[in-house]
Design a protein around this motif. Structure first.
Motif, PDB file in Angstrom:
ATOM      1  N   THR A   1      17.696  57.248  72.218  1.00 22.71           N
ATOM      2  CA  THR A   1      17.161  56.291  73.211  1.00 22.71           C
ATOM      3  C   THR A   1      15.654  56.485  73.356  1.00 22.71           C
ATOM      4  OG1 THR A   1      19.274  56.272  74.375  1.00 22.71           O
ATOM      5  CG2 THR A   1      17.358  55.439  75.563  1.00 22.71           C
TER       6      THR A   1
ATOM      7  N   ILE B   1      22.395  60.908  72.227  1.00 25.08           N
ATOM      8  CA  ILE B   1      22.107  59.606  72.841  1.00 25.08           C
ATOM      9  C   ILE B   1      20.700  59.618  73.450  1.00 25.08           C
ATOM     10  CG2 ILE B   1      22.729  58.046  74.738  1.00 25.08           C
ATOM     11  CD1 ILE B   1      25.682  58.900  74.232  1.00 25.08           C
TER      12      ILE B   1
ATOM     13  N   LEU C   1      22.644  54.971  67.482  1.00 24.24           N
ATOM     14  CA  LEU C   1      22.894  55.100  68.921  1.00 24.24           C
ATOM     15  C   LEU C   1      24.321  54.681  69.263  1.00 24.24           C
ATOM     16  CD1 LEU C   1      21.953  55.698  71.793  1.00 24.24           C
ATOM     17  CD2 LEU C   1      21.045  53.352  71.910  1.00 24.24           C
TER      18      LEU C   1
END
Length: 196
Positions: free
Chosen positions: A191, A187, A175
Motif C-alpha cells: 500500500t 499489505i 496487493l
C-alpha cells in the motif's frame, strides 16, 4: 490438422527409432542412448545433491548449464529452489541463461521469490533477470512473495523496481494476493508503495 500432423510425426519418429534399432543392433543402440543420456543424468544428479564440485566437474566435461530435465526444470531452477548460493553463482558464471522458464512459466527469479531467497534474487536481478516476468498464470515474482507473506522479499523486489500494480490473468495484483492470504505486514508495504 495439427493433431494429424502430430500423429504423423510420432509415427515417423517411431519408425526412425525402429530402423535405427535394427540397423545398429540392440547393444549398440543401448550404448548410444546411454552415452547421450548419462552425462545429463550425472549433471542433474550433482545439481540435485547440491554438489558444487561435482557440478563444476560436469561443466568442465562439457555439460550444458541450460540442460532441462524430464520435469522441464533447468539446473539453475533447482539451485535456486534449494537456496544454494554457491551453486547458483557457479551456474551463472558458467553462462546459465536467466530467462529460461519451466513448464508453468516460472523464471528462476519467480522461484527465488516464492522460496524467500532474497540474496539469490539479488544475484539473478544483477545478471539481468526480468523482474516483472509473468508465468503462465500471469503471476510475477512480487505476487509470489506477497502470497507467501514474505515482507523482506516484497520490500526488496519493490526496491529493485518491481511494478506493484501488474495484474495476473485473474485480475489480481500483488496487493490483492496479500489481502487474500491476510498478510498485514505485506499489505502495508505494498500500500505504501502505491499498490492497488
Amino acid at each position: 490438422m495439427t493433431v494429424m500432423r502430430s500423429k504423423f510425426a510420432r509415427r515417423i519418429g517411431a519408425t526412425a527409432l525402429a530402423i535405427a534399432f535394427c540397423a545398429i543392433g540392440q547393444d549398440a543402440f543401448a550404448t548410444r542412448i546411454h552415452s547421450d543420456v548419462a552425462p545429463i543424468l550425472s549433471f542433474f544428479s550433482a545439481v540435485r545433491e547440491g554438489d558444487v564440485d561435482g557440478v563444476r566437474e560436469e561443466l568442465s566435461k562439457g555439460a550444458n548449464p541450460d540442460a532441462v530435465d524430464d520435469n522441464g526444470k533447468t539446473a539453475l531452477v533447482y539451485a535456486v529452489v534449494s537456496g544454494n548460493q554457491d551453486l547458483v553463482r557457479l551456474l551463472l558464471e558458467s553462462g546459465a541463461r536467466i530467462d529460461l522458464r519451466d513448464q508453468i512459466g516460472n523464471t528462476a527469479l519467480i522461484w527465488a521469490a516464492e522460496r524467500g531467497h532474497v540474496q539469490i534474487a539479488g544475484m539473478l536481478i544483477a545478471k539481468g533477470c526480468p523482474i516483472d516476468a509473468q508465468n503462465k498464470e500471469g503471476q510475477t515474482a512480487l505476487m509470489k512473495a506477497a502470497q507467501q507473506g514474505n515482507r523482506e522479499m516484497v520490500r526488496f523486489l519493490i526496491s529493485k523496481g518491481a511494478d506493484v500494480n501488474i495484474a495476473d490473468y485473474t485480475g489480481r495484483t500483488a496487493l490483492n494476493w496479500a489481502q487474500a492470504v491476510r498478510k498485514r505486514p505485506v499489505i502495508e508495504v505494498l500500500t505504501k508503495a502505491g499498490g492497488q
